[in-house]
Design a protein around this motif. Structure first.
Motif, PDB file in Angstrom:
ATOM      1  N   HIS A  77      -9.495  -6.993 -14.017  1.00 26.54           N
ATOM      2  CA  HIS A  77      -8.424  -6.787 -15.002  1.00 26.54           C
ATOM      3  C   HIS A  77      -8.560  -7.768 -16.158  1.00 26.54           C
ATOM      4  O   HIS A  77      -8.230  -7.434 -17.304  1.00 26.54           O
ATOM      5  N   PHE A 131      -1.629  -4.433  -5.517  1.00 29.67           N
ATOM      6  CA  PHE A 131      -2.661  -5.179  -4.781  1.00 29.67           C
ATOM      7  C   PHE A 131      -2.063  -5.993  -3.629  1.00 29.67           C
ATOM      8  O   PHE A 131      -2.629  -6.001  -2.527  1.00 29.67           O
ATOM      9  N   GLU A 146      -0.205  -3.405 -11.021  1.00 26.57           N
ATOM     10  CA  GLU A 146      -1.212  -3.450  -9.954  1.00 26.57           C
ATOM     11  C   GLU A 146      -1.358  -4.878  -9.412  1.00 26.57           C
ATOM     12  O   GLU A 146      -1.387  -5.087  -8.196  1.00 26.57           O
ATOM     13  N   GLU A 159     -10.001   1.600  -6.983  1.00 29.45           N
ATOM     14  CA  GLU A 159      -8.575   1.931  -6.859  1.00 29.45           C
ATOM     15  C   GLU A 159      -8.346   3.341  -6.299  1.00 29.45           C
ATOM     16  O   GLU A 159      -7.570   3.540  -5.369  1.00 29.45           O
TER      17      GLU A 159
END
Ligand SMILES: [Fe+2]
Ligand SMILES: [Fe+2]
Length: 236
Positions: A51, A176, A171, A100
């Motif tokens: 990310h 997560f 996320e 993902e």
């Protein structure tokens, strides 16, 4: 069974490395952390630093947008296209689709709770992102950005960043952690190993390091490499 055997073999090799290194830590977790003595990251750390790469591309999008409106000819279209291509290969095809969508979301959805309730929106945003990525690549492929395209392209870049910032933040903070809780300690370690294998197979090396080098080069080309330039002005 074969995958399990392979992981066991890898863990044994890592264990040998651990002894050679003279490290006293000998629990199962320690074996994984000794692999190659570098880049031993957990699954969530891996996802979150990915990310970080994607956020740096979002910064590029936000910084380029007003420049496009002011003077499209002054924007390096090839550098913008390179940023979008990196988002496509590293963000969409690898991080989103291979990690993902194939691993994280199914586990989180099955576990239920707040994170499960986010999955449909996250998937819709992946899909919208891919449409936008294709649009940006189309508008930059000639090597220059036409005056007629500049405003719409700028708006789309900003809209993409606006979408993906809360996407990645949800996320990081909800999805997560829910994934980690759902799979348990052993499953979490195993999936961390699996993610590293996928990354090496996909990129022929450490995909994160390769992506960081690329994004840093793109930042230099677009005059966005100096972190000091982002320090807010003093309050008056
Ligand atoms: Fe995502
Ligand atoms: Fe993500």
């Amino acid at each position: 069974m074969m995958e399990k055997d392979r992981r066991t073999a890898l863990a044994s090799l890592a264990g040998i490395g651990l002894l050679v290194a003279g490290c006293a830590k000998n629990d199962a977790d320690g074996a994984k952390k000794s692999e190659g003595d570098e880049d031993a990251v957990t699954a969530n750390e891996d996802l979150m630093r990915e990310h970080g790469v994607l956020r740096r591309i979002l910064v590029i999008y936000r910084e380029v947008a007003p420049k496009l409106v002011a003077n499209p000819g002054a924007v390096d279209a090839a550098a913008l296209a390179a940023a979008t291509t990196l988002f496509q290969t590293f963000g969409e095809r690898y991080h989103e689709q291979m990690l993902e969508e194939q691993h994280i979301f199914p586990i989180v959805r099955k576990a239920g709770g707040e994170a499960a309730g986010l999955v449909d929106a996250l998937l819709a945003q992946h899909a919208r992102g891919r449409e936008i990525t294709a649009y940006i690549l189309d508008r930059t492929k000639s090597g220059r950005i036409g005056t007629g395209d500049a405003r719409a392209l700028a708006q789309t870049l900003t809209a993409f960043a606006r979408m993906y910032e809360p996407h990645a933040a949800r996320e990081d903070t909800i999805v997560f952690p829910a994934f980690k809780k759902a799979v348990g300690a052993k499953g979490y370690d195993d999936l961390g190993d699996q993610f590293e294998d996928i990354e090496r197979r996909t990129f022929g090396g450490d995909g994160f390091d390769i992506a960081i080098d690329k994004v840093a080069d793109i930042e230099r080309r677009l005059g966005l490499a100096d972190l000091n330039a982002f320090t807010a002005p003093a309050v008056t």
